[in-house]
Motif scaffolding. Structure first.
Motif, PDB file in Angstrom:
ATOM      1  N   GLY A   9       0.857  -1.178   0.000  1.00  0.00           N
ATOM      2  CA  GLY A   9       0.000   0.000   0.000  1.00  0.00           C
ATOM      3  C   GLY A   9       0.893   1.228   0.000  1.00  0.00           C
ATOM      4  O   GLY A   9       2.034   1.169   0.459  1.00  0.00           O
ATOM      5  N   ILE A  10       0.380   2.338  -0.513  1.00  0.00           N
ATOM      6  CA  ILE A  10       1.165   3.572  -0.574  1.00  0.00           C
ATOM      7  C   ILE A  10       0.326   4.735  -0.049  1.00  0.00           C
ATOM      8  O   ILE A  10      -0.823   4.903  -0.461  1.00  0.00           O
ATOM      9  N   ILE A  11       0.903   5.513   0.854  1.00  0.00           N
ATOM     10  CA  ILE A  11       0.272   6.758   1.317  1.00  0.00           C
ATOM     11  C   ILE A  11       1.266   7.883   1.044  1.00  0.00           C
ATOM     12  O   ILE A  11       2.285   8.005   1.722  1.00  0.00           O
ATOM     13  N   GLU A  12       0.968   8.678   0.028  1.00  0.00           N
ATOM     14  CA  GLU A  12       1.873   9.710  -0.486  1.00  0.00           C
ATOM     15  C   GLU A  12       1.018  10.849  -1.053  1.00  0.00           C
ATOM     16  O   GLU A  12       0.163  10.622  -1.902  1.00  0.00           O
ATOM     17  N   ASP A  13       1.244  12.084  -0.576  1.00  0.00           N
ATOM     18  CA  ASP A  13       0.379  13.180  -0.991  1.00  0.00           C
ATOM     19  C   ASP A  13       0.772  13.796  -2.332  1.00  0.00           C
ATOM     20  O   ASP A  13      -0.027  14.520  -2.943  1.00  0.00           O
ATOM     21  N   ASN A  14       1.953  13.503  -2.834  1.00  0.00           N
ATOM     22  CA  ASN A  14       2.391  14.028  -4.131  1.00  0.00           C
ATOM     23  C   ASN A  14       1.810  13.148  -5.236  1.00  0.00           C
ATOM     24  O   ASN A  14       2.256  12.023  -5.448  1.00  0.00           O
ATOM     25  N   ASN A  15       0.808  13.667  -5.944  1.00  0.00           N
ATOM     26  CA  ASN A  15       0.106  12.864  -6.936  1.00  0.00           C
ATOM     27  C   ASN A  15       1.018  12.415  -8.070  1.00  0.00           C
ATOM     28  O   ASN A  15       0.899  11.292  -8.581  1.00  0.00           O
ATOM     29  N   TYR A  16       1.950  13.289  -8.473  1.00  0.00           N
ATOM     30  CA  TYR A  16       2.886  12.939  -9.538  1.00  0.00           C
ATOM     31  C   TYR A  16       3.743  11.741  -9.136  1.00  0.00           C
ATOM     32  O   TYR A  16       3.929  10.790  -9.907  1.00  0.00           O
ATOM     33  N   LEU A  17       4.255  11.776  -7.897  1.00  0.00           N
ATOM     34  CA  LEU A  17       5.073  10.678  -7.402  1.00  0.00           C
ATOM     35  C   LEU A  17       4.243   9.405  -7.235  1.00  0.00           C
ATOM     36  O   LEU A  17       4.696   8.293  -7.539  1.00  0.00           O
ATOM     37  N   LEU A  18       3.000   9.584  -6.792  1.00  0.00           N
ATOM     38  CA  LEU A  18       2.102   8.440  -6.615  1.00  0.00           C
ATOM     39  C   LEU A  18       1.869   7.732  -7.941  1.00  0.00           C
ATOM     40  O   LEU A  18       1.880   6.499  -8.029  1.00  0.00           O
ATOM     41  N   GLU A  19       1.657   8.514  -9.000  1.00  0.00           N
ATOM     42  CA  GLU A  19       1.469   7.928 -10.334  1.00  0.00           C
ATOM     43  C   GLU A  19       2.735   7.221 -10.800  1.00  0.00           C
ATOM     44  O   GLU A  19       2.669   6.166 -11.461  1.00  0.00           O
ATOM     45  N   ASN A  20       3.886   7.793 -10.487  1.00  0.00           N
ATOM     46  CA  ASN A  20       5.153   7.140 -10.836  1.00  0.00           C
ATOM     47  C   ASN A  20       5.276   5.779 -10.151  1.00  0.00           C
ATOM     48  O   ASN A  20       5.724   4.797 -10.764  1.00  0.00           O
ATOM     49  N   TYR A  21       4.887   5.729  -8.873  1.00  0.00           N
ATOM     50  CA  TYR A  21       4.927   4.463  -8.143  1.00  0.00           C
ATOM     51  C   TYR A  21       3.987   3.442  -8.795  1.00  0.00           C
ATOM     52  O   TYR A  21       4.345   2.272  -8.978  1.00  0.00           O
ATOM     53  N   ARG A  22       2.767   3.875  -9.105  1.00  0.00           N
ATOM     54  CA  ARG A  22       1.794   2.964  -9.721  1.00  0.00           C
ATOM     55  C   ARG A  22       2.340   2.375 -11.023  1.00  0.00           C
ATOM     56  O   ARG A  22       2.267   1.161 -11.251  1.00  0.00           O
ATOM     57  N   GLU A  23       2.880   3.248 -11.853  1.00  0.00           N
ATOM     58  CA  GLU A  23       3.424   2.810 -13.140  1.00  0.00           C
ATOM     59  C   GLU A  23       4.625   1.891 -12.931  1.00  0.00           C
ATOM     60  O   GLU A  23       4.745   0.842 -13.576  1.00  0.00           O
ATOM     61  N   PHE A  24       5.514   2.273 -12.046  1.00  0.00           N
ATOM     62  CA  PHE A  24       6.741   1.510 -11.810  1.00  0.00           C
ATOM     63  C   PHE A  24       6.439   0.102 -11.298  1.00  0.00           C
ATOM     64  O   PHE A  24       6.941  -0.890 -11.837  1.00  0.00           O
ATOM     65  N   PHE A  25       5.606  -0.003 -10.268  1.00  0.00           N
ATOM     66  CA  PHE A  25       5.344  -1.308  -9.667  1.00  0.00           C
ATOM     67  C   PHE A  25       4.489  -2.208 -10.554  1.00  0.00           C
ATOM     68  O   PHE A  25       4.480  -3.432 -10.367  1.00  0.00           O
ATOM     69  N   SER A  26       3.789  -1.629 -11.518  1.00  0.00           N
ATOM     70  CA  SER A  26       2.970  -2.441 -12.426  1.00  0.00           C
ATOM     71  C   SER A  26       3.817  -3.362 -13.295  1.00  0.00           C
ATOM     72  O   SER A  26       3.310  -4.326 -13.869  1.00  0.00           O
ATOM     73  N   HIS A  27       5.111  -3.089 -13.392  1.00  0.00           N
ATOM     74  CA  HIS A  27       6.002  -3.893 -14.228  1.00  0.00           C
ATOM     75  C   HIS A  27       6.608  -5.077 -13.472  1.00  0.00           C
ATOM     76  O   HIS A  27       7.371  -5.845 -14.056  1.00  0.00           O
TER      77      HIS A  27
END
Length: 213
Positions: A9-27
């Motif tokens: 799970g991720i709790i991060e208020d920076n939406n740009y960074l959150l999207e980067n995490y989502r994209e990165f871990f999807s691989h």
């Protein structure tokens, strides 16, 4: 079912960074992202999750409740969870307090996403991770007095291993630094855990920080 799957799970208020995490871990086939929120309040009102996370990536500086308070909230909600703090707040006080409150790892922003993945795996499997900058802050906090106290309970080789542990090294890296096998590292760790009455690397680091040995 992948028995080595790590649910995060991720709790991060920076939406740009959150999207980067989502994209990165999807691989990664060994990572399953079970929730993402931008604040602790959003997580608290987000409803039940289908899966309890194995690891939660937590920012310290959040709108509303801060990450330090969040460590306790998350551990009460998910008793077996490992908390990996990822924060731009690299003050010694923030790092030490995070670990004292029960965090299992600390990464200082900005960092490489590859290091985030490595930290998630290490925290999940080995129980702890400190990035080099966080480890340096911890070592400075501990000082020589703690090392002297540990030396009374541990052999010289065991003390060397504890000091290397604070640098956030993997078991393989520890073995290479000490010129021994990973098996020998595990053997030393079991002896250290027994002598200091702990069960994991994160408990060991926390106990050293709290000087409760």
């Amino acid at each position: 079912m992948n028995r080595d799957l790590i649910k995060i799970g991720i709790i991060e208020d920076n939406n740009y960074l959150l999207e980067n995490y989502r994209e990165f871990f999807s691989h990664y086939n060994d990572i399953q992202l079970v929730f993402t929120y931008q604040s602790l309040e959003e997580w608290e009102t987000g409803g039940d999750n289908l899966h309890d996370p194995d690891v939660v990536l937590l920012d310290l500086v959040l709108p509303g409740k801060g990450g330090i308070e969040g460590i306790g909230l998350l551990r009460r909600a998910f008793p077996l969870v490992k908390i990996l703090v990822i924060s731009g707040d690299d003050r010694q006080e923030a790092i030490v307090e995070s670990i004292k409150q029960g965090a299992h790892g600390f990464l200082v922003k900005p960092g490489q996403l590859a290091e985030v993945y490595r930290a998630v795996v290490d925290v999940s499997r080995d129980g702890g991770y400190l990035s080099p900058k966080a480890a340096a802050r911890v070592i400075h906090h501990l000082g020589a007095r703690v090392e002297d106290q540990l030396a009374k309970k541990l052999t010289k080789r065991e003390l060397e291993l504890v000091l290397l542990l604070k640098e956030g090294l993997t078991y393989k890296e520890l073995a290479e630094k000490m010129f021994v096998s990973v098996y020998t590292v595990n053997h030393h760790l079991k002896k250290i855990y027994q002598k200091l009455s702990v069960e994991s690397k994160s408990q060991l680091i926390s106990k050293v920080l709290n000087k409760s040995f």
